[in-house]
Scaffold this motif. Sequence first.
Motif, short mmCIF file in Angstrom:
data_model
loop_
_atom_site.label_atom_id
_atom_site.label_comp_id
_atom_site.label_asym_id
_atom_site.label_seq_id
_atom_site.Cartn_x
_atom_site.Cartn_y
_atom_site.Cartn_z
N ALA A 84 0.75 -1.23 -0.05
CA ALA A 84 0.18 -0.04 -0.08
C ALA A 84 0.83 1.26 0.09
CB ALA A 84 -0.90 -0.13 1.33
N LEU A 85 2.06 1.34 0.67
CA LEU A 85 3.02 2.28 0.46
C LEU A 85 3.61 2.70 -0.56
CD1 LEU A 85 3.73 3.84 3.12
CD2 LEU A 85 5.84 2.82 3.14
N ASN A 86 3.88 1.42 -1.37
CA ASN A 86 4.37 1.48 -2.71
C ASN A 86 3.32 2.33 -3.57
OD1 ASN A 86 6.89 0.77 -2.02
ND2 ASN A 86 6.50 -1.53 -2.51
N GLU A 87 2.01 1.75 -3.37
CA GLU A 87 0.74 2.53 -4.28
C GLU A 87 0.90 3.95 -3.88
OE1 GLU A 87 -2.52 0.21 -3.78
OE2 GLU A 87 -2.01 -1.64 -4.53
N LEU A 88 1.19 4.31 -3.06
CA LEU A 88 1.03 5.87 -2.51
C LEU A 88 2.30 6.32 -3.29
CD1 LEU A 88 -0.02 5.95 1.24
CD2 LEU A 88 -1.19 6.83 -0.69
N GLY A 89 3.36 5.75 -3.65
CA GLY A 89 4.55 6.50 -4.11
C GLY A 89 5.54 6.78 -3.07
N LEU A 90 5.66 5.89 -1.96
CA LEU A 90 6.66 6.09 -0.91
C LEU A 90 7.17 4.90 -0.77
CD1 LEU A 90 4.17 7.61 1.84
CD2 LEU A 90 5.83 8.84 0.60
N SER A 91 8.42 4.88 -0.18
CA SER A 91 9.48 3.96 0.04
C SER A 91 9.75 4.01 1.60
CB SER A 91 10.65 4.18 -0.74
OG SER A 91 11.61 3.33 -0.71
N ALA A 92 9.75 2.87 1.87
CA ALA A 92 10.07 2.59 3.41
C ALA A 92 11.47 1.76 3.66
CB ALA A 92 8.92 1.95 4.09
N LYS A 93 12.15 2.14 4.67
CA LYS A 93 13.54 1.36 5.21
C LYS A 93 13.34 1.24 6.74
CE LYS A 93 18.23 1.63 5.45
NZ LYS A 93 19.57 2.15 5.33
N ASN A 94 13.42 -0.11 7.25
CA ASN A 94 13.17 -0.26 8.65
C ASN A 94 14.68 -0.24 9.12
OD1 ASN A 94 12.94 -1.55 11.01
ND2 ASN A 94 11.68 -3.37 10.51
N ILE A 95 14.73 0.83 10.04
CA ILE A 95 16.05 1.42 10.85
C ILE A 95 15.82 0.95 12.32
CG2 ILE A 95 16.65 2.95 9.13
CD1 ILE A 95 15.62 4.87 11.39
N SER A 96 14.82 0.04 12.60
CA SER A 96 14.41 -0.38 14.04
C SER A 96 15.88 -0.69 15.01
CB SER A 96 13.38 -1.51 14.31
OG SER A 96 12.14 -0.87 13.81
N SER A 97 16.51 -1.71 14.23
CA SER A 97 17.73 -2.23 14.87
C SER A 97 18.73 -1.19 15.11
CB SER A 97 18.38 -3.43 14.29
OG SER A 97 18.70 -3.11 13.02
#
Length: 711
Positions: A675-688
């Motif tokens: 759903a995020l890609n459909e919005l035109g957004l990219s996500a990277k998990n930096i939790s660690s």
Amino acid sequence: MKKILAITANGLEQLLADELTDLGITDYKLTQAGVFFKADLATLYRCCLWSRIASRFVEVLSEFDCRDDMDLYLSASSVSWSKHFSAAKTFVVDFNGTNREIRNSQYGAMKVKDAVVDHFEKVGDRRPSINKDQPDLRIHCRLHKEKALIGLDLVGGGLHHRGYRLQSGRAPLRETLAAAIISRCAWQKGLPLLDPMCGSGTLVLEAAMIACDMAPSVNRQQWCFESYKDFDYELWAEIKSEAKVKARKGIKACESTFFGYDMDSYVIKTARDNARRAGLDSLIDFQVADATQIDKPQEFEHGVIVCNPPYGERLSSEPGLIALYTELGVRLKQQFSGHKVSLFSSSEELLSCVGMRADKQYKMSNGALRCHLKNYSISETAAQQVQEKQGQTAEAPLVAGDFANRLKKNIGKLSKWAKKEQLQCYRLYDADLPNYNVAIDQYDDHLVIQEYAAPKTVPEETAKRRLTEIVRATIAVTGVPANNVVLKVREKQKGRSQYQKLSTNNHFMVVEEYGVKLRVNLHDYLDTGLFLDHKLTRKRLGEMAKGCSFLNLFAYTGSATVHAAAGGAASTTTVDMSNTYLNWAQENMAENGLKGKEHQFVQADCLKWLAAEQNQYDLIFIDPPTFSNSKRMEQTFDVQRDHIALMTDLKRILSAEGTIVFSNNKRHFKMDLDALNELGLSAKNISSQTLPLDFARNKHIHNCWIITHAS
């Protein structure tokens, strides 16, 4: 012979019966919080004058079945009131108890009052008057289920009013309870007695009266029985005169010595005044002294220590009390080996901190509090054992050894790291061991111990004991003063209920984090104003913020805003629904000299504000609650359910090269990447990458993502 009910506190019935036996009562019957007996006038007068345990004496006039208000009225009407007192006397009705039909004690008192005045009118007399403030006599009524009792209060104000105490210290003992404590401790006439936390002196004064054969009510001025028609003035005068003579002789012949110590100079002055009014000032040495530092008086051979240390009603006072009881136990064993000690407290956990095994213990009540009186014998070897343990507490704690060793290991590992990272606040321990389920956070020279609510399978007494052990061991291992240790109980919270206010003392302090100053409050809220697990996230925001327009949503106390501004943000906008936290955020900024029109603070529902906002931002930090149904928000919010809708609004205000730092504390959070890609957004998990060393054991403490426009 009159039928009498002697009233006392729950748990003291047999003690009162024993006292009445010594006063000449040969036949009695125990009841809850009282003793029934029969006595002639002379014996009754002596009981009133000499009883140290009874709170009042009631002449029983009628006992009857009472199902409703009509039963009550008719039974009260059947008493020949005019034979007991004249209509010229004022009275009041004290009514205790309710049942299914009489549900209000004031209503019960009114029905009895009606019956009394109606009786006087029926016999052709005038109606007696009511006086609630200073009545000549009191009518006593008690109701339990369908059984009722009516009688004449022979005393008036409770017998705990001895006449010597006009003022008292904090949380004073009733004189009757103090007398019961003296009766059940190891002290006897002729022995010295010391109270190391004497307050207004009630315990030593009651003991001194016993030692001098002084009737406890010899100085009392008013008695209800003086208003009754059968009052024998000459008999009463003779009995009272005998008591006064006996008291004067007893003071001169007294072989006991008494010592009262307290740290508060004001209450020591009060205690001296009380002793002077009682005529006992020559027998008692009152001094300002710290109970944990006292030395044994020279004239204390075979003496007894009796003490009513503070109990504490709030958890915030518990660490200091644990330290107090622990230090008191050590000092007593150092200075008073071979002596007897009696301690009275509502907390068995605190009593366990003195480190002695009780020879005897009694359950007693102090008002609504259930208390314990424990009698100890300090063995001759106790002082030697204490000396051997001095200086070894941190190396080999007496309690919670596994916990103490783990805490010590954590401190060794984390303190060096924190110093290197310029951190004054970090987590030392987080439920590392299953039986010690707490989190311990360091804030400069303070500690916050947060107890996670124990499972229902763990007995309450076990949980209390473990918590006491944790606090004792923490103080011993860290060396942090007990007054700098804050104790809180944390339960699973929904939404922002973790921010609930606990007190209004405004205990703020300033701590440093990566060169930034932040205000925290360790006492007034369940949370302190700073989420320690986000320290690396805040540092990262400061590194990213230079030259950026920065937005902080669900900002809480604005700590992320401070880092961004200190990192060189061109502008900051801080949004939160709470005005309290926005003010806190502004104070945090001011602590760092960050002021100006470029820093805006907005009080608003963040979701509603976001939907309407038109400005663009280069760096957005958002750390929403996991769930919220706040009445001030127009809709509920669930971070798992609503995070894509949230990102939709955030994308609209994110500049072309902008970055969103999105964090939440929901366990097992799943980012909807499709759903995020459909919005035109990219996500990277930096939790660690945002998990600091002090939270390394809890890899799911939070989620953190970098979100940008898709390239």
